[in-house]
Design an enzyme around this catalytic site. Structure first.
Site, PDB file in Angstrom:
ATOM      1  N   ASP A  38       0.829  -1.201   0.000  1.00  0.00           N
ATOM      2  CA  ASP A  38       0.000   0.000   0.000  1.00  0.00           C
ATOM      3  C   ASP A  38       0.870   1.259   0.000  1.00  0.00           C
ATOM      4  O   ASP A  38       1.956   1.293   0.571  1.00  0.00           O
ATOM      5  CB  ASP A  38      -0.886  -0.022   1.252  1.00  0.00           C
ATOM      6  CG  ASP A  38      -1.886   1.111   1.297  1.00  0.00           C
ATOM      7  OD1 ASP A  38      -2.707   1.201   0.377  1.00  0.00           O
ATOM      8  OD2 ASP A  38      -1.837   1.905   2.257  1.00  0.00           O
ATOM      9  N   GLU A  97       0.933   0.159  -4.825  1.00  0.00           N
ATOM     10  CA  GLU A  97      -0.174   1.065  -5.161  1.00  0.00           C
ATOM     11  C   GLU A  97       0.337   2.493  -5.196  1.00  0.00           C
ATOM     12  O   GLU A  97       0.790   3.031  -4.189  1.00  0.00           O
ATOM     13  CB  GLU A  97      -1.304   0.925  -4.130  1.00  0.00           C
ATOM     14  CG  GLU A  97      -2.457   1.895  -4.341  1.00  0.00           C
ATOM     15  CD  GLU A  97      -2.475   3.032  -3.320  1.00  0.00           C
ATOM     16  OE1 GLU A  97      -3.080   4.079  -3.633  1.00  0.00           O
ATOM     17  OE2 GLU A  97      -1.884   2.880  -2.235  1.00  0.00           O
TER      18      GLU A  97
END
EC number: 2.4.1.19
Length: 713
Positions: A256, A284
């Site tokens: 993330d 991401e």
């Protein structure tokens, strides 16, 4: 690696056969569930664990944290790992053709219920960690997690975990009683909290305004307690934590918020994974509509991990959902990204996820979603399907895009599109590894070809829901034959007849029509389709996947260095496992020669690390610059650019942790070595080196370090 390949002109006698008759489907090592490095042959299904299926109501949270009706989408709704296990066992996922699942971050999250603007919020999403070495009890126990891994593997499904090492949980610099104060635990032992942070576990520079990359890295995302990766305790803790999950058998990692962590630390984090138990890892980094970021592509090419392909997703949404661009824009995205990504087939493609509005709208035409799914499943990259797409779930931004899955129907057209196309990634290497070529196009229609060796797939899409398209002059690499639509006509596709020279007979593509035609054949010469991991130290075993390697051992080349004999761990026709030779750190081309000496294509941009990696923060004081001039760092190891100003690290930062004329940068360097380095100023092609002798520094064997020096005039 650029995968444009020459078309062949070898044609067979006229056959009226489908691909299933042209070539039998057979299992290959590169397509195995045990292949943790290559996901190009897989279809990922992203599961928001709490919203999928409640298999064990006994582990549901109690009190204000839980809403069994799932009316408040910011509370726990009950989904867990047992629910996923049940849906694997009953065939829902395997029947759809899913071969990998990406689940919510499995670690223990905070238990507090936080009231924001009068609405109670919980950590149902998994992104408010408190202990990275324990499980979230609302999802299940450690044994439940092991059962999920075992069940998935028994059904040929890989397991990807979300992992968010950027932060812990919400905290307030003024109020230590807010939520859980961002506290971090190590298997139950408290390491510290956000306030009274005497150990400097967290950053304390305020919240980011997203104005610069530096601002986003060293300042907090919203009110989340931002971890200080330059702290040795944090560094070692996070690396030990990911090793624990690797030991539990996970097959992949989604990281993330990679835009918001030091890039040097992330490279050392990836080196830890790749030098230990390498698995496919992707990050991401959000991109907006029509946004193309050089830093984004540089990260994908140099960090050791792939990325979620937001560029692909945003363009697919424009073309198939919103009609704000046309097929020429789609083609431009495919061709441009082919150039910008070093390994375009390793990027994870998608059309929606938990951070954006769902693709389907409540009253939208379902065919738009079905076409976008077909496009994603047959395009380059690793396709990821967001849970519920197969049930036409709709919803706006967070949390409406995270509702409970309403149905497990296997009869929807969307489910069947996935079901029919997903297996192609294992049966036809053109879909997994192939180049992409546009063969016919106008504003509403695109016909593109995927090709790997002599394996071919051709995809036709007409997004105009009212007007048929008359297709004339289509030429493909398909052999002379008649090809049935792999989709079986469920999206109004048709049979394709191909004559001499690959020329297709004229046909009409129905309004909203989509068709897929394919051909496979065995390879007689070696072709590399994937290498993983793409960064590791000498002695680490990497996996080379492709076709035509033969059954007997040949030779693998790293640049001009040949690897043979015992250093080739395994050699099969579709997969080679080989140890990285003892070559100097740097970027290498990989190629293969089979036992007969036939050479493969070149697979480029493989990075051999000098050794194990640690993160060192380099700080240079009193480095004044002219307008447009920036400070960089280089040195005598490949990780520092080998004294080449063109490969120097930077530009360095000078706004948050330190301010101009002090500059700083966190860099991944070899562990336990004495390195030489120097700073330089660059403006365009003009380079100004600092004076004096080369600097030296002995890096730690683990943890982090800081070098703080003054500019040498």
């Amino acid at each position: 690696m650029k995968r444009f390949m020459k078309l062949t002109a070898v044609w067979t006698l006229w056959l009226s056969l489908t691909l299933g008759l042209l070539s039998p489907v057979h299992a290959a090592p590169d397509t195995s569930v045990s292949n943790k490095q290559n996901f190009s042959t897989d279809v990922i299904y992203q599961i928001f664990t709490d919203r999928f299926s409640d298999g064990n109501p006994a582990n549901n949270p109690t009190g204000a944290a839980f809403d069994g009706s799932c009316t408040n989408l910011r509370l726990y709704c009950g989904g867990d790992w047992q629910g996923i296990i049940n849906k694997i066992n009953d065939g829902y996922l395997t029947g759809m053709g899913i071969t990998a699942i990406w689940i919510s971050q499995p670690v223990e999250n905070i238990y507090s219920v936080i009231n924001y603007s009068g609405v109670n919020n919980t950590a149902y999403h998994g992104y408010w960690a408190r202990d990275f070495k324990k499980t979230n009890p609302a999802y299940g126990t450690m044994q439940d997690f092991k059962n999920l891994i075992d069940t998935a593997h028994a059904h040929n499904i890989k397991v990807i975990i979300d992992f968010a090492p950027n932060h812990t949980s919400p905290a307030s610099s003024d109020d230590p009683s807010f939520a859980e104060n961002g506290r971090l635990y190590d298997n139950g032992n408290l390491l510290g909290g956000y306030t009274n942070d005497t150990q400097n576990l967290f950053h304390h520079y305020g919240g980011t305004d997203f104005s610069t990359i530096e601002n986003g890295i060293y300042k907090n995302l919203y009110d989340l307690a931002d971890l200080n990766h330059n702290n040795s305790s944090v560094d070692v803790y996070l690396k030990d934590a990911i090793k624990m999950w690797l030991d539990l058998g996970v097959d992949g990692i989604r990281v993330d918020a990679v835009k918001h962590m030091p890039f040097g630390w992330q490279k050392s984090f990836m080196a830890t994974i790749n030098n230990y138990k390498p698995v496919f890892t992707f990050g991401e980094w959000f991109l907006g509509v029509n946004e193309i970021s050089p830093e984004y592509h540089q990260f994908a090419n140099e960090s050791g991990m792939s990325l979620l392909d937001f560029r692909f997703a945003q363009k697919a949404r424009q073309v198939f959902r919103d009609n704000t661009d046309n097929m020429y824009g789609l083609k431009a995205m495919l061709e441009g990204s082919e150039v910008d990504y070093a390994q375009v087939n390793d990027q994870v493609t998608f059309i929606d996820n938990h951070d954006m509005e769902r693709f389907h709208t409540s009253n939208g035409d379902r065919r738009k979603l079905e076409q976008a799914l077909a496009f994603t499943l047959t395009s380059r990259g690793v396709p990821a399907i967001y849970y519920g797409s197969e049930q036409y779930m709709s919803g706006g931004n967070d949390p409406d895009n995270r509702a409970r899955l309403p149905s497990f129907s296997t009869t929807t057209t969307a489910y069947q599109v996935i079901q029919k196309l997903a297996p192609l990634r294992k049966s036809n290497p053109a879909i997994a590894y192939g180049s992409t070529h546009e063969r016919w196009i106008n504003n509403d229609v695109i016909i593109y070809e995927r090709k790997f060796g002599n394996n071919v797939a051709v995809v036709a899409i007409n997004r105009n829901m009212n007007t048929p398209a008359s297709i004339t002059g289509l030429v493909t690499s398909l052999r002379r034959a008649s090809y049935n639509d792999v989709l079986g006509g469920i999206l109004n596709g048709n049979t394709l007849t191909v004559g001499a020279g690959g020329a297709a007979s004229n046909f009409t593509l129905a309004p909203g029509g989509t068709a897929v035609w394919q051909y496979t054949t065995d390879a007689t010469t070696p072709i590399i389709g994937n290498v993983g991991p793409m960064m590791a130290k000498p002695g680490v075993t990497i996996t080379i996947d492709g076709r035509g390697f033969g059954s007997g051992k040949g030779t693998v080349y790293f640049g001009t260095t040949a690897v043979t004999g015992a250093d080739i761990v395994a050699w099969e026709d579709t997969q080679i496992q080989v140890k990285i030779p003892a070559v100097p750190g740097g970027i290498y081309d990989i190629r293969v020669a089979n036992a007969a000496g036939a050479a493969s294509n070149i697979y480029d941009n493989f990075e051999v690390l000098t050794g194990d990696q640690v993160t060192v923060r380099f700080v240079i004081n009193n480095a004044t610059t002219a307008l447009g001039q920036n400070v960089f760092l280089t040195g005598n190891v490949s990780e520092l650019g080998n004294w080449d100003p063109n490969n120097a690290i930077g530009p360095m930062y000078n706004q948050v942790v330190y301010q101009y004329p002090t500059w700083y940068y966190d860099v991944s360097v070899p562990a336990g070595q004495t390195i030489e380095f120097k700073f330089l100023k660059k403006q365009g092609s003009t380079v100004t080196w600092e004076g004096g002798a080369n600097r030296t520094f002995t890096t730690p064997t683990s943890g982090t370090a800081t070098v703080n020096v003054n500019w040498q005039p």
